[in-house]
Design a protein around this motif. Structure first.
Motif, PDB file in Angstrom:
ATOM      1  N   SER A  46     -67.175  21.197  53.797  1.00 33.86           N
ATOM      2  CA  SER A  46     -68.504  20.591  53.460  1.00 33.86           C
ATOM      3  C   SER A  46     -68.065  19.415  52.567  1.00 33.86           C
ATOM      4  O   SER A  46     -67.009  19.523  51.792  1.00 33.86           O
ATOM      5  CB  SER A  46     -69.218  21.584  52.979  1.00 33.86           C
ATOM      6  OG  SER A  46     -70.186  21.083  52.248  1.00 33.86           O
TER       7      SER A  46
ATOM      8  N   PHE B   3     -71.500  23.165  45.203  1.00 35.76           N
ATOM      9  CA  PHE B   3     -72.344  24.075  44.966  1.00 35.76           C
ATOM     10  C   PHE B   3     -72.208  24.777  43.629  1.00 35.76           C
ATOM     11  O   PHE B   3     -71.165  25.008  43.185  1.00 35.76           O
ATOM     12  CB  PHE B   3     -71.959  25.161  46.005  1.00 35.76           C
ATOM     13  CG  PHE B   3     -72.392  24.796  47.621  1.00 35.76           C
ATOM     14  CD1 PHE B   3     -73.576  24.729  48.229  1.00 35.76           C
ATOM     15  CD2 PHE B   3     -71.347  24.215  48.103  1.00 35.76           C
ATOM     16  CE1 PHE B   3     -73.684  24.033  49.438  1.00 35.76           C
ATOM     17  CE2 PHE B   3     -71.394  23.938  49.509  1.00 35.76           C
ATOM     18  CZ  PHE B   3     -72.424  23.674  50.281  1.00 35.76           C
ATOM     19  N   ASP B   4     -73.253  25.390  42.901  1.00 40.45           N
ATOM     20  CA  ASP B   4     -72.977  26.148  41.907  1.00 40.45           C
ATOM     21  C   ASP B   4     -73.121  27.498  41.997  1.00 40.45           C
ATOM     22  O   ASP B   4     -72.259  28.093  41.175  1.00 40.45           O
ATOM     23  CB  ASP B   4     -74.571  25.612  40.841  1.00 40.45           C
ATOM     24  CG  ASP B   4     -74.230  24.215  40.307  1.00 40.45           C
ATOM     25  OD1 ASP B   4     -73.055  23.648  40.210  1.00 40.45           O
ATOM     26  OD2 ASP B   4     -75.268  23.538  40.369  1.00 40.45           O
ATOM     27  N   ARG B   5     -73.928  27.904  42.668  1.00 38.87           N
ATOM     28  CA  ARG B   5     -73.922  29.328  43.004  1.00 38.87           C
ATOM     29  C   ARG B   5     -73.619  30.229  44.146  1.00 38.87           C
ATOM     30  O   ARG B   5     -72.935  31.187  44.456  1.00 38.87           O
ATOM     31  CB  ARG B   5     -75.331  30.128  42.548  1.00 38.87           C
ATOM     32  CG  ARG B   5     -75.796  29.922  40.972  1.00 38.87           C
ATOM     33  CD  ARG B   5     -76.892  30.690  40.535  1.00 38.87           C
ATOM     34  NE  ARG B   5     -77.390  30.240  39.234  1.00 38.87           N
ATOM     35  CZ  ARG B   5     -76.898  30.932  38.414  1.00 38.87           C
ATOM     36  NH1 ARG B   5     -76.254  31.947  38.367  1.00 38.87           N
ATOM     37  NH2 ARG B   5     -77.205  30.919  36.817  1.00 38.87           N
ATOM     38  N   ALA B   6     -73.861  29.265  45.295  1.00 39.26           N
ATOM     39  CA  ALA B   6     -74.001  29.590  46.711  1.00 39.26           C
ATOM     40  C   ALA B   6     -72.343  29.924  47.184  1.00 39.26           C
ATOM     41  O   ALA B   6     -71.429  29.061  46.619  1.00 39.26           O
ATOM     42  CB  ALA B   6     -74.638  28.530  47.542  1.00 39.26           C
ATOM     43  N   ARG B   7     -72.194  31.038  47.811  1.00 38.14           N
ATOM     44  CA  ARG B   7     -70.996  31.136  48.362  1.00 38.14           C
ATOM     45  C   ARG B   7     -70.946  31.393  50.040  1.00 38.14           C
ATOM     46  O   ARG B   7     -72.050  31.701  50.552  1.00 38.14           O
ATOM     47  CB  ARG B   7     -70.387  32.495  48.048  1.00 38.14           C
ATOM     48  CG  ARG B   7     -70.207  32.356  46.374  1.00 38.14           C
ATOM     49  CD  ARG B   7     -69.067  31.491  46.064  1.00 38.14           C
ATOM     50  NE  ARG B   7     -68.756  31.318  44.643  1.00 38.14           N
ATOM     51  CZ  ARG B   7     -69.206  30.514  43.677  1.00 38.14           C
ATOM     52  NH1 ARG B   7     -70.062  29.545  44.095  1.00 38.14           N
ATOM     53  NH2 ARG B   7     -69.014  30.486  42.427  1.00 38.14           N
ATOM     54  N   PRO B   8     -69.912  31.100  50.665  1.00 31.74           N
ATOM     55  CA  PRO B   8     -69.859  31.338  51.978  1.00 31.74           C
ATOM     56  C   PRO B   8     -70.389  32.690  52.415  1.00 31.74           C
ATOM     57  O   PRO B   8     -69.656  33.510  51.660  1.00 31.74           O
ATOM     58  CB  PRO B   8     -68.639  30.868  52.533  1.00 31.74           C
ATOM     59  CG  PRO B   8     -68.005  29.848  51.562  1.00 31.74           C
ATOM     60  CD  PRO B   8     -68.720  30.665  50.282  1.00 31.74           C
ATOM     61  N   ALA B   9     -70.916  33.051  53.454  1.00 34.37           N
ATOM     62  CA  ALA B   9     -70.945  34.400  54.058  1.00 34.37           C
ATOM     63  C   ALA B   9     -69.824  34.992  54.185  1.00 34.37           C
ATOM     64  O   ALA B   9     -69.533  36.061  53.905  1.00 34.37           O
ATOM     65  CB  ALA B   9     -72.057  34.468  55.128  1.00 34.37           C
TER      66      ALA B   9
END
Length: 463
Positions: free
Chosen positions: A235, A239-245
Motif C-alpha cells: 500500500s 495508517f494510524d490505527r488500522a492493521r491488516p487482518a
C-alpha cells in the motif's frame, strides 16, 4: 573457502551446528560405552569416537549437510540428518563385524539412540540449526533508488537474513542521492538484461504506482517470463490505527508473488521423498555402482566420475555427477562436432557420438551413467523429478520464456524422458517442462517415476 563464505552468510550457523553435532557424537560414544552402574569403558570411547567423527565429517561433506544454499526446510533437514546418523551407525557396525575386538564393550543401540535423538533435537531447538534448514542465501534486486527503495534495502539487511547481496535498478526518472545501500546496476529498462547476466532469487519493485506504473508493469512481465519471484508494495497509504487482518501476509510491507503455484506442504513431502528414495536406491544399487566403476576404470583411462557444471534453480550453478561415458577430452572435442548436431536449439545431441567409450554406450543406453546424480538429489541440488539441468552455455541461448524452467529444482527425470527424449524437438521439450511446472503435484511425480522405469529398461530414445 566456500565453507567460510557460507558461514559468514549465515552468521556462523554452519560452524555452530557442526560443533554441536560433533559434541553429540562424542556423548553418544560415551553413552554406548557406559555400563548399567555408570562405569565408562574409555578404551571403547577412544576407539569409537574418532571413527564416528571421521565418518560424520566425510558423510556431511559428500551430502553438503552444512551447505546453507540448500534451504531444504526443517523436515528435509531432519530426514537428511537421519540418513547420515544411520550411515555412521552402519559404518561402526561394519567395523565391529570385521575387526576382531573392535568396541567390544560398547552397545551400538545406545550410540544410535543418543546420536539420533541428539542431532534431531539440535535442529529443532538450536537457532543455528533452524537457520541452516530454513534460510537460503540469495541475491536480491531492488528496483527503485528513492526513499522506498532505500528503506526496502535497509529493511532487508535489518532482518539479518542470509541474503548475500542487494543490488538496485533505478526508475528512469529517479536521481541517485548517493545514499543507496548496494550497487546500482542500471535502470528498470535493463531488467531483462540483468536477469540474464546475474542470479537473483527475488525482485522487489519499490516504485510508486502513480509515477512508475508503466515501468512497474513492464518489470512484472519480465519477472513472470523468467519465473523469478517478485514483490510489490502492499500500500502507498499511511495508517494510524488500522492493521491488516493477517499481518503475516504483508509482514515486510510487500505482497510477494511466485510464477509457480505455492504448495509448501507438497514441496516438503517431495523433499522428504527425494531423500528417502535416493538414499535407499544408493544402498540397493551399490553392488551395480561398484561394478560399473570398476569397468570404467579398467577399460578407459581417466576418472570414474564426470563432474560438470549445470544450472539449477533460479540459475544457480552446481556440480552434477555422472559416470564417465566418454573419453577424457570429450568437452574439448565438442566444438569440432558441432556441425553434426542433430538437435535444434541450444542443446547438443548426436547419435553414435565418437567420443563415447564402448562401456559408455551401454551406460548411456540404459541411463546407468545418470545414477551418481542420486547423490545430487540427496544434497538438494536436484530432485527425483524435474526439468533436466541445462549447461550454462545452453541457458545463455534461452529465450526469456524458456528460462522459467529454472524456477524449480532440476530433476533426474521429467516428461521429456518418457516422451521420446532425443526424438523430441527442443521447443517441444521446453513446452513439456513448462506444462510440468504449471501442473506439478506429488501424484504427477509418482506417475512420471513409474513411467520412467520401463523407458529406461528398454533404452528408448537414448543415445
Amino acid at each position: 573457502m566456500a565453507f567460510r563464505k557460507q558461514t559468514a552468510a549465515l552468521g556462523g550457523a554452519p560452524t555452530l551446528t557442526l560443533a554441536a553435532d560433533c559434541a553429540v557424537l562424542v556423548l553418544a560414544s560415551i553413552a554406548s560405552s557406559a555400563t548399567a552402574g555408570g562405569v565408562v569403558h574409555w578404551g571403547s570411547v577412544v576407539t569409537m569416537a574418532p571413527i564416528a567423527l571421521a565418518g560424520w565429517l566425510l558423510g556431511s561433506r559428500i551430502l553438503h549437510q552444512y551447505d546453507v544454499f540448500k534451504a531444504q526446510g526443517l523436515a528435509g533437514d531432519l530426514v537428511l540428518t537421519s540418513v547420515l546418523v544411520l550411515a555412521v551407525a552402519s559404518m561402526l557396525a561394519l567395523f565391529r563385524a570385521t575387526v576382531d575386538g573392535y568396541a567390544a564393550d560398547a552397545t551400538l543401540k545406545h550410540f544410535l539412540a543418543v546420536l539420533w535423538s541428539g542431532t534431531l533435537l539440535l535442529r529443532i531447538t538450536l537457532p543455528g540449526g533452524r537457520g541452516l534448514a530454513r534460510n537460503e542465501p540469495n541475491d536480491t534486486l531492488v528496483i527503485g533508488v528513492g526513499p522506498l527503495g532505500r528503506h526496502t534495502a535497509r529493511q532487508i539487511r535489518a532482518r539479518k537474513s542470509s541474503r548475500e547481496a542487494i543490488c538496485h535498478l533505478a526508475f528512469v526518472d529517479e536521481v541517485n542521492s548517493g545514499r543507496v545501500d548496494g550497487r546500482i546496476l542500471g535502470t528498470s529498462d535493463d531488467l531483462e538484461r540483468i536477469l540474464r547476466e546475474r542470479v537473483f532469487d527475488e525482485v522487489y519493485i519499490a516504485g510508486n504506482s502513480l509515477r512508475h506504473g508503466s515501468a512497474m508493469q513492464a518489470s512484472i512481465r519480465v519477472c513472470e517470463r523468467f519465473g523469478i519471484p517478485f514483490a510489490l508494495p502492499a500500500s502507498h497509504f499511511r495508517f494510524d490505527r488500522a492493521r491488516p487482518a493477517d499481518a503475516r501476509a504483508i509482514s515486510d510491507g510487500y505482497v510477494h508473488y511466485l510464477s509457480v503455484e505455492h504448495k509448501p506442504y507438497q514441496m516438503a513431502v517431495k523433499r522428504v521423498l527425494d531423500i528417502l528414495v535416493s538414499s535407499c536406491l544408493l544402498v540397493l544399487l551399490s553392488p551395480l555402482l561398484l561394478v560399473v566403476a570398476a569397468l570404467i576404470a579398467l577399460t578407459s583411462p581417466g576418472p570414474v566420475l564426470f563432474r560438470q557444471k549445470r544450472v539449477g534453480r533460479y540459475g544457480r550453478t552446481f556440480e552434477m555427477l555422472k559416470f564417465r561415458s566418454m573419453v577424457v577430452n570429450a568437452e574439448a572435442l565438442r566444438s569440432s562436432l558441432m556441425t553434426r548436431n542433430e538437435q535444434a536449439g541450444p542443446v547438443f545431441k548426436i547419435k553414435k557420438d565418437p567420443r563415447v567409450t564402448r562401456v559408455g554406450s551401454i551406460l548411456r543406453k540404459y541411463s546407468i551413467d545418470e545414477l551418481p546424480q542420486l547423490v545430487n538429489v540427496l544434497r538438494g541440488d536436484m530432485a527425483l523429478v524435474g526439468p533436466r539441468p541445462p549447461l550454462p552455455s545452453e541457458v545463455e541461448k534461452y529465450e526469456a520464456w524458456q528460462r522459467r524452467r529454472l524456477s524449480v529444482r532440476p530433476g533426474l527425470t521429467c516428461v521429456w524422458q518418457v516422451s521420446g527424449r532425443n526424438n523430441v524437438s527442443f521447443e517441444e521439450w521446453m513446452y513439456l517442462d513448462m506444462r510440468y511446472i504449471d501442473h506439478w503435484s506429488i501424484a504427477e511425480d509418482i506417475k512420471l517415476i513409474l513411467k520412467t522405469v520401463p523407458v529406461v529398461i528398454a533404452g528408448r530414445g537414448a543415445s
